[in-house]
Design an enzyme around this catalytic site. Structure first.
Site, PDB file in Angstrom:
ATOM      1  N   ASP A 194       1.099  -1.213   0.115  1.00 21.46           N
ATOM      2  CA  ASP A 194      -0.048   0.011   0.061  1.00 21.46           C
ATOM      3  C   ASP A 194       0.841   1.225   0.094  1.00 21.46           C
ATOM      4  OD1 ASP A 194       0.645  -0.823   2.627  1.00 21.46           O
ATOM      5  OD2 ASP A 194      -0.714   0.307   3.411  1.00 21.46           O
ATOM      6  N   HIS A 212      -2.959  -6.974   9.944  1.00 21.34           N
ATOM      7  CA  HIS A 212      -2.020  -6.801   8.842  1.00 21.34           C
ATOM      8  C   HIS A 212      -2.510  -6.381   7.552  1.00 21.34           C
ATOM      9  CE1 HIS A 212      -4.740 -10.294   7.960  1.00 21.34           C
ATOM     10  NE2 HIS A 212      -4.551 -10.216   6.690  1.00 21.34           N
TER      11      HIS A 212
END
Length: 124
Positions: A61, A88
Site C-alpha cells: 500500500d 495485517h
C-alpha cells in the site's frame, strides 16, 4: 496508458473479484497495479495483467501511495472492510490522504467503484 490501483482487504477480496470480472473489459484498457495478494487473485481469477507490488502487510500500500504522490495513478479502487479489519491489512488513511492531496479519485466500495469506472470511461 493510464494506471489504476486496486486493493482489497481480505473480507472484500470476493467483492473485488466479482466487480473486476464485471468490468474486465474496461479495466483491460488500463495498466493495473495492485497489492500482491489482490493482484495475484486478479490475474488468476479475472485474467487481468497486473503489476503486483508487495502484499499489504509488507508495504504494498505504501508503494502504491508513492505512485499516487508521483502522479502515476489515475484512480484508486480500495475495497475496505470497515467492520472486520485485521491488523495485517493495509490502512486506508495514508492512501486517502495521498489521494486527497494529489486529487486522485478513490472508490472504497462497489457502488463508488461502479460510478468511478463509468466516469473514467466517459473521459477517454
Amino acid at each position: 496508458m493510464k494506471t489504476l490501483a486496486l486493493i482489497a482487504h481480505d473480507g472484500k477480496k470476493p467483492a473485488m473479484l466479482e466487480w473486476a470480472t464485471t468490468h474486465r473489459a474496461a479495466l483491460s484498457q488500463y495498466d493495473i497495479v495492485a497489492t500482491g495478494t489482490t493482484g495475484g487473485l486478479l490475474e488468476a481469477q479475472v485474467g487481468l495483467t497486473v503489476r503486483k507490488m508487495l502484499s499489504g502487510p509488507l508495504g504494498g500500500d505504501l508503494q502504491i501511495g508513492a505512485l499516487i504522490a508521483t502522479n502515476q495513478i489515475e484512480a484508486v479502487f480500495f475495497f475496505r472492510d470497515p467492520l472486520t479489519p485485521h491488523p495485517h491489512e493495509p490502512d486506508i488513511s495514508a492512501l486517502m490522504k495521498a489521494c486527497d492531496i494529489h486529487n486522485v479519485p478513490l472508490a472504497t466500495n462497489v457502488a463508488t467503484a461502479n460510478l468511478l469506472i463509468a466516469g473514467l470511461q466517459t473521459q477517454d
